[in-house]
Design a protein around this motif. Structure first.
Motif, PDB file in Angstrom:
ATOM      1  N   LEU A  40       0.841  -1.198   0.000  1.00  0.00           N
ATOM      2  CA  LEU A  40       0.000   0.000   0.000  1.00  0.00           C
ATOM      3  C   LEU A  40       0.877   1.249   0.000  1.00  0.00           C
ATOM      4  O   LEU A  40       1.978   1.258   0.572  1.00  0.00           O
ATOM      5  N   MET A  41       0.390   2.303  -0.630  1.00  0.00           N
ATOM      6  CA  MET A  41       1.071   3.593  -0.580  1.00  0.00           C
ATOM      7  C   MET A  41       0.612   4.326   0.669  1.00  0.00           C
ATOM      8  O   MET A  41      -0.436   4.995   0.677  1.00  0.00           O
ATOM      9  N   MET A  42       1.391   4.202   1.726  1.00  0.00           N
ATOM     10  CA  MET A  42       1.087   4.807   3.021  1.00  0.00           C
ATOM     11  C   MET A  42       2.239   5.720   3.435  1.00  0.00           C
ATOM     12  O   MET A  42       3.349   5.634   2.909  1.00  0.00           O
ATOM     13  N   ASN A  43       1.949   6.577   4.380  1.00  0.00           N
ATOM     14  CA  ASN A  43       3.018   7.361   5.012  1.00  0.00           C
ATOM     15  C   ASN A  43       3.663   6.467   6.064  1.00  0.00           C
ATOM     16  O   ASN A  43       3.446   6.624   7.275  1.00  0.00           O
ATOM     17  N   TRP A  44       4.453   5.483   5.582  1.00  0.00           N
ATOM     18  CA  TRP A  44       4.997   4.466   6.471  1.00  0.00           C
ATOM     19  C   TRP A  44       5.960   5.058   7.489  1.00  0.00           C
ATOM     20  O   TRP A  44       6.006   4.619   8.647  1.00  0.00           O
ATOM     21  N   GLU A  45       6.728   6.060   7.099  1.00  0.00           N
ATOM     22  CA  GLU A  45       7.718   6.652   8.003  1.00  0.00           C
ATOM     23  C   GLU A  45       7.185   7.902   8.706  1.00  0.00           C
ATOM     24  O   GLU A  45       7.380   8.083   9.906  1.00  0.00           O
ATOM     25  N   THR A  46       6.511   8.754   7.957  1.00  0.00           N
ATOM     26  CA  THR A  46       6.143  10.071   8.499  1.00  0.00           C
ATOM     27  C   THR A  46       4.837  10.085   9.275  1.00  0.00           C
ATOM     28  O   THR A  46       4.639  10.939  10.134  1.00  0.00           O
ATOM     29  N   HIS A  47       3.925   9.170   8.955  1.00  0.00           N
ATOM     30  CA  HIS A  47       2.594   9.123   9.599  1.00  0.00           C
ATOM     31  C   HIS A  47       1.860  10.463   9.489  1.00  0.00           C
ATOM     32  O   HIS A  47       1.107  10.851  10.380  1.00  0.00           O
ATOM     33  N   TYR A  48       2.047  11.183   8.380  1.00  0.00           N
ATOM     34  CA  TYR A  48       1.416  12.495   8.238  1.00  0.00           C
ATOM     35  C   TYR A  48      -0.089  12.417   8.479  1.00  0.00           C
ATOM     36  O   TYR A  48      -0.772  11.498   8.034  1.00  0.00           O
ATOM     37  N   ASP A  90       7.325  -7.063  -7.864  1.00  0.00           N
ATOM     38  CA  ASP A  90       8.464  -6.143  -7.963  1.00  0.00           C
ATOM     39  C   ASP A  90       8.175  -4.781  -7.339  1.00  0.00           C
ATOM     40  O   ASP A  90       9.043  -3.898  -7.367  1.00  0.00           O
ATOM     41  N   TRP A  91       6.971  -4.601  -6.780  1.00  0.00           N
ATOM     42  CA  TRP A  91       6.675  -3.345  -6.102  1.00  0.00           C
ATOM     43  C   TRP A  91       7.451  -3.308  -4.789  1.00  0.00           C
ATOM     44  O   TRP A  91       7.537  -4.318  -4.075  1.00  0.00           O
ATOM     45  N   LYS A  92       7.952  -2.156  -4.455  1.00  0.00           N
ATOM     46  CA  LYS A  92       8.747  -2.026  -3.238  1.00  0.00           C
ATOM     47  C   LYS A  92       7.838  -2.036  -2.007  1.00  0.00           C
ATOM     48  O   LYS A  92       6.910  -1.234  -1.906  1.00  0.00           O
ATOM     49  N   PRO A  93       8.063  -2.961  -1.064  1.00  0.00           N
ATOM     50  CA  PRO A  93       7.261  -2.964   0.170  1.00  0.00           C
ATOM     51  C   PRO A  93       7.634  -1.770   1.056  1.00  0.00           C
ATOM     52  O   PRO A  93       8.758  -1.271   1.020  1.00  0.00           O
ATOM     53  N   TYR A  94       6.649  -1.313   1.825  1.00  0.00           N
ATOM     54  CA  TYR A  94       6.833  -0.160   2.713  1.00  0.00           C
ATOM     55  C   TYR A  94       7.545   0.965   1.949  1.00  0.00           C
ATOM     56  O   TYR A  94       8.583   1.475   2.367  1.00  0.00           O
ATOM     57  N   ASN A  95       6.950   1.327   0.818  1.00  0.00           N
ATOM     58  CA  ASN A  95       7.570   2.232  -0.146  1.00  0.00           C
ATOM     59  C   ASN A  95       7.581   3.659   0.392  1.00  0.00           C
ATOM     60  O   ASN A  95       6.647   4.432   0.172  1.00  0.00           O
ATOM     61  N   SER A  96       8.644   3.997   1.074  1.00  0.00           N
ATOM     62  CA  SER A  96       8.716   5.333   1.664  1.00  0.00           C
ATOM     63  C   SER A  96      10.150   5.631   2.067  1.00  0.00           C
ATOM     64  O   SER A  96      10.817   4.830   2.720  1.00  0.00           O
ATOM     65  N   TRP A  97      10.625   6.777   1.645  1.00  0.00           N
ATOM     66  CA  TRP A  97      11.896   7.324   2.108  1.00  0.00           C
ATOM     67  C   TRP A  97      11.648   8.790   2.402  1.00  0.00           C
ATOM     68  O   TRP A  97      11.769   9.650   1.562  1.00  0.00           O
ATOM     69  N   ASN A 105      11.241   5.086 -13.679  1.00  0.00           N
ATOM     70  CA  ASN A 105      11.308   6.218 -14.595  1.00  0.00           C
ATOM     71  C   ASN A 105      11.322   5.669 -16.023  1.00  0.00           C
ATOM     72  O   ASN A 105      12.291   5.038 -16.452  1.00  0.00           O
ATOM     73  N   THR A 106      10.237   5.902 -16.777  1.00  0.00           N
ATOM     74  CA  THR A 106      10.128   5.327 -18.122  1.00  0.00           C
ATOM     75  C   THR A 106      11.068   5.989 -19.119  1.00  0.00           C
ATOM     76  O   THR A 106      11.418   5.392 -20.137  1.00  0.00           O
ATOM     77  N   GLU A 107      11.482   7.220 -18.843  1.00  0.00           N
ATOM     78  CA  GLU A 107      12.405   7.900 -19.759  1.00  0.00           C
ATOM     79  C   GLU A 107      13.831   7.402 -19.568  1.00  0.00           C
ATOM     80  O   GLU A 107      14.583   7.233 -20.534  1.00  0.00           O
ATOM     81  N   GLU A 108      14.229   7.176 -18.322  1.00  0.00           N
ATOM     82  CA  GLU A 108      15.579   6.700 -18.038  1.00  0.00           C
ATOM     83  C   GLU A 108      15.655   5.179 -17.978  1.00  0.00           C
ATOM     84  O   GLU A 108      16.746   4.603 -17.940  1.00  0.00           O
ATOM     85  N   ASP A 109      14.475   4.530 -17.929  1.00  0.00           N
ATOM     86  CA  ASP A 109      14.382   3.071 -17.839  1.00  0.00           C
ATOM     87  C   ASP A 109      15.133   2.540 -16.632  1.00  0.00           C
ATOM     88  O   ASP A 109      15.903   1.581 -16.704  1.00  0.00           O
ATOM     89  N   GLU A 110      14.865   3.155 -15.488  1.00  0.00           N
ATOM     90  CA  GLU A 110      15.452   2.709 -14.234  1.00  0.00           C
ATOM     91  C   GLU A 110      14.598   3.196 -13.078  1.00  0.00           C
ATOM     92  O   GLU A 110      13.810   4.136 -13.202  1.00  0.00           O
ATOM     93  N   GLY A 111      14.744   2.530 -11.935  1.00  0.00           N
ATOM     94  CA  GLY A 111      14.011   2.930 -10.745  1.00  0.00           C
ATOM     95  C   GLY A 111      14.707   4.049 -10.012  1.00  0.00           C
ATOM     96  O   GLY A 111      15.929   4.193 -10.078  1.00  0.00           O
ATOM     97  N   GLU A 112      13.900   4.884  -9.314  1.00  0.00           N
ATOM     98  CA  GLU A 112      14.496   5.973  -8.551  1.00  0.00           C
ATOM     99  C   GLU A 112      13.504   6.461  -7.501  1.00  0.00           C
ATOM    100  O   GLU A 112      12.302   6.216  -7.577  1.00  0.00           O
ATOM    101  N   TRP A 113      14.021   7.153  -6.499  1.00  0.00           N
ATOM    102  CA  TRP A 113      13.170   7.795  -5.504  1.00  0.00           C
ATOM    103  C   TRP A 113      12.697   9.123  -6.078  1.00  0.00           C
ATOM    104  O   TRP A 113      13.476   9.886  -6.654  1.00  0.00           O
TER     105      TRP A 113
END
Length: 851
Positions: A40-48, A90-97, A105-113
């Motif tokens: 899930l896309m949650m505020n895993w770290e910030t808890h906003y 392949d989805w990142k679990p607890y997706n939050s930094w 990134n479809t233009e660079e063909d790589e993952g990024e924050w």
């Protein structure tokens, strides 16, 4: 439900598809309990607790809840270069930094924050996808009782809603933008709070297990109420917004307890009442919508088909949900709903795809609406209606355009009828001519020996919801494809390509005065065409199966300009036919007149342009078009521009080569005229077609021809013929010759194998004139010659058509349409819209006009 799954074939097949989606996830969750919920896309770290937005983008959050909270949407504009990986594994679990999320990134063909403000609506779509899995797992638990499915559903539902109870209304740092009016609790538009539908389904199916697990149902219920209240408050009481809102509110309200259960008195009955009877700025009840929203004459919803077709399905879906509620049955039984569904058939081409008008996509008649209406008829005991509708559904199944076993959604398996009535499949044949008045769109059909040989054309001028400033435009179908399409909306409503190209005239098959006519596509500044003559009239029977036409007028304000377009449809035989297009255009102040640009966009890989002899026109690369030259900014979207000065007749060939070996092709023939420059270029892709062409073909640029005529184009009109055909079979038209020397009248002789067609259109329909031995007074005249003999003569909205041995004339002062037809025995008969005098016993092929 268990017996339905086991006994009804298509339900069992659809159930197995749902099960095949959930079972791999259930296995993962058995091995790793947080496998799904962690995605899930949650505020895993910030808890906003407090989302903060600016310019319809999320810019940050404030506060800290005791548990993770759902992330607010990244942006209102859905366009983004970021996606999630194709596989959920392949989805990142607890997706939050911190604030950022990890995406591809479809233009660079790589993952990024990346910061959420750059991700469009991706956060919402991820949570929607995961909640869909949870709702389906809850459904499987309800059917089977297996706990492994509950262990998939409950953690997702509880984690999301437990966090949601701490989420505050967003703070908008640019309130003057107006976004505060429509913003939701997790989305920038309340109509995108549709995750509430899945939350409600999941909660309903898993309620008992949730209680047994010691969870407080009020946490879920209060969250549902908050979301539903915001949808009501932030909604719009018109258009498709109102219906999207009703669907969301209905699903939420139905899983609540009765009104008295809550301290504010707002429970199940309250929200059902809002859906059915509300009359407030943010919500209009569906009873009023059905009575007031549809056009009373045509039963059309006044928005482009890509939006309007969904309307009836939305209403029927909600009505079926509320069938057992007070007032729900009355809505379900409303006769307008069947009319609204059936009229969709008048706005589709013979391949089953709707016109691309405005912000549309080329969609099909809404089968969900048809299924819902069949379900409603059965609930109401209306067997005749059910049989009538079932025959249409069976026809869609028979043609291969619809497969019930592939309707693998909770909505389908729980709401559609199980076994259909045993009736014969029947199609609803489209009317020859249909005027969709709320959309200012005219449809014309001529049947061939098969749908791929049918001719189907649309002519429209801006009007209605989600329309474009398209001028006086056409869309043409032939050889099984929409070969001259209207291209739909841009990459998003907030992108420049939508504002400057797709919603403006440069994207459409029209004529642009001075290359710069400008008016708004929406609101009070809309301009609409005026239909001046048509045969057959809307919803009437045609006088002949071989010919039909329409003439419309359009008036621009900036610059003040007058336009008239005559579009004829002519069929030679069951597999052959063409379109005859005469476009007159003039700027009313001659001192301001610069030029007129005729545009044709083809659905093809390329275009080849040749002269009468078949020689190339010798185009040279150039940069003569664009805003810097005084044209509309939409001209800046044309690429690979080349041109040549050319005043002769030419032919442009647009082949669409398909993977199956077929090549539907459109040949454009245009008569020459002085002071012309012909352009060949690439226009942006047709976005209306979406997934209705083989992969890749829907994204290719559209080869486009632009004919720029200096000075006026009224007495020197654009005269074109369009023949759709299969390249492997070859074209029927061999030559097109201008008849006569008076440029004020458009007259041509079209020659093909064993047949010729003489066509004439008049600049002055109320004045008789003679051209190569033919005297004509009217809007459109047609003479069809086969094997050296006149077979058919057509006087369109006129008073006289005469040639040696043949004459048809109106008896009164008003124009009539009449056709003279020679039968197999050589005898003549006449059909007409009014009283005429006619004689054709000695009709000959006149050597001057038809040699």
């Amino acid at each position: 439900m268990q017996s339905r799954v086991s006994d009804v074939g298509w339900v069992k097949a659809a159930y197995e598809v749902i099960k095949s989606r959930v079972d791999p996830v259930a296995k993962k969750v058995e091995e790793e309990p947080d496998w799904l919920v962690s995605r899930l896309m949650m505020n895993w770290e910030t808890h906003y607790m407090l989302p903060v937005t600016r310019e319809s983008k999320w810019i940050g959050g404030e506060g800290r809840a005791p548990v993770p909270t759902p992330r607010f949407a990244g942006a209102r504009d859905w366009k983004s270069i970021y996606v999630v990986p194709r596989k959920i594994e392949d989805w990142k679990p607890y997706n939050s930094w911190g604030d950022d999320v990890w995406l591809w990134n479809t233009e660079e063909d790589e993952g990024e924050w990346v910061h959420p403000s750059q991700t469009g609506r991706l956060i919402e779509s991820v949570n929607f996808h995961i909640m869909t899995i949870a709702a389906e797992a809850a459904f499987l638990h309800w059917v089977t009782g297996e706990e492994r499915y509950a262990k998939v559903a409950l953690p997702v539902l509880w984690t999301y809603m437990e966090g949601f109870q701490y989420v505050l209304p967003p703070r908008i740092e640019d309130p003057e933008s107006g976004s505060g009016r429509i913003i939701g609790t997790t989305s920038f538009e309340v109509i995108h709070e549709d995750i509430l539908i899945l939350i409600s389904q999941c909660y309903d199916f898993i309620h008992s297990y949730l209680v047994e697990s010691g969870k407080d149902p009020l946490v879920i219920q209060k969250g549902i109420k908050r979301m539903a209240d915001r949808v009501v408050e932030g909604g719009l009481n018109e258009g498709n917004w109102n219906l999207f809102q009703a669907k969301i509110i209905a699903h939420g309200g139905l899983v609540l307890e009765p009104d008295e259960y809550y301290s504010d008195g707002r429970g199940r009955e309250y929200y059902v009442g809002e859906v059915l009877h509300a009359d407030r700025p943010g919500q209009l009840g569906l009873m009023q919508v059905v009575e007031q929203g549809y056009d009373r004459k045509t039963a059309i919803w006044p928005e482009a088909p890509g939006y309007g077709f969904e309307t009836t399905a939305s209403i029927l879906g909600v009505a079926n949900l509320l069938a057992l509620e007070p007032g729900g049955r009355e809505l379900l039984d409303h006769p307008q709903l069947e009319r609204a569904l059936l009229v969709q058939a008048e706005l589709v081409h013979p391949n089953g795809l709707s016109i691309g008008l405005g912000d549309s996509t080329n969609i099909r008649i809404n089968m969900n609406a048809l299924e819902m209406l069949i379900s409603a008829a059965r609930k109401l005991g209306k067997r005749e209606q059910e049989a009538r509708l079932t025959s249409l559904l069976l026809n869609e199944i028979k043609t291969g355009r619809y497969d019930r076993s592939k309707q693998a959604t909770l909505h389908a398996v729980t709401s559609y009828v199980g076994d259909l009535l045993d009736v014969a499949p029947l199609s609803k044949e489209p009317l020859r001519t249909f005027m969709a008045e709320p959309l200012n769109a005219l449809m014309m059909h001529l049947d061939g020996s098969a749908p791929e040989h049918d001719l189907s054309a649309a002519m429209f001028g801006t009007a209605g919801g989600h329309a474009h400033a398209n001028g006086l435009a056409i869309e043409l179908y032939g050889a099984g494809q929409i070969l001259a399409p209207d291209p739909g909306r841009g990459s998003s409503y907030w992108q420049r390509d939508q504002r400057h190209y797709y919603s403006r005239m440069a994207a459409h098959n029209t004529v642009i005065p001075n290359g710069h006519a400008l008016y708004p596509p929406e609101g009070p500044g809309q301009l609409a065409m005026t239909l001046e003559a048509v045969e057959p009239e809307s919803e009437k029977t045609g006088l002949t199966e071989h010919i039909g036409f329409a003439q419309a007028r359009f008036r621009h304000l900036r610059p003040a300009a007058d336009q008239r377009r005559t579009l004829g449809v002519v069929r030679i035989d069951g597999e052959t036919g063409f379109y005859f297009d005469v476009f007159r255009s003039r700027v009313l102040d001659a001192d301001q007149e610069r030029c007129h640009d005729y545009l044709y966009h083809g659905q093809a890989q390329e275009v080849t342009v040749v002269d009468r002899k078949g020689d190339s026109l010798g185009f040279e690369p150039c940069e003569l078009l664009g805003e810097q030259h005084g044209d509309l900014s939409g001209y800046d979207y044309f690429r690979a521009e080349s041109s040549t000065e050319f005043d002769g007749d030419f032919r442009a060939i647009f082949p669409l080569r398909l993977p199956d070996g077929k090549s539907p092709t459109m040949a454009m023939w245009m008569l020459g005229e002085k002071d012309r420059r012909i352009f060949s270029m690439e226009a942006p892709q047709n976005r209306a077609i979406r997934k209705n062409l083989p992969r890749g073909l829907d994204k290719m640029p559209m080869p486009t021809v632009l004919v720029r005529q200096s000075g006026e184009a009224w007495s020197r009109p654009f005269v074109a013929l369009y023949e759709p055909y299969f390249e492997e079979r070859g074209a029927w038209i061999r030559s097109v010759r201008r008849c006569g020397t008076d440029g004020g009248h458009a007259a041509v002789l079209v020659s093909g194998e064993d047949a010729k067609v003489f066509l004439v259109e008049s600049a002055t329909p109320g004045k008789a004139f003679e051209i190569e031995g033919v005297t004509f007074e009217g809007t459109l005249g047609v003479v069809l010659i086969k094997k050296g003999q006149v077979e058919e003569v057509y006087l369109g909205h006129g008073k006289l058509l005469e040639m040696p041995g043949l004459k048809v004339s109106a008896n009164g002062p008003q124009p009539v349409t009449a056709v003279l037809i020679r039968d197999q025995n050589g005898a003549w008969r006449c059909r007409s819209s009014g009283e005429v005098t006619w004689n054709a016993e000695n009709a000959l092929v006149h050597p001057a006009a038809f040699r």
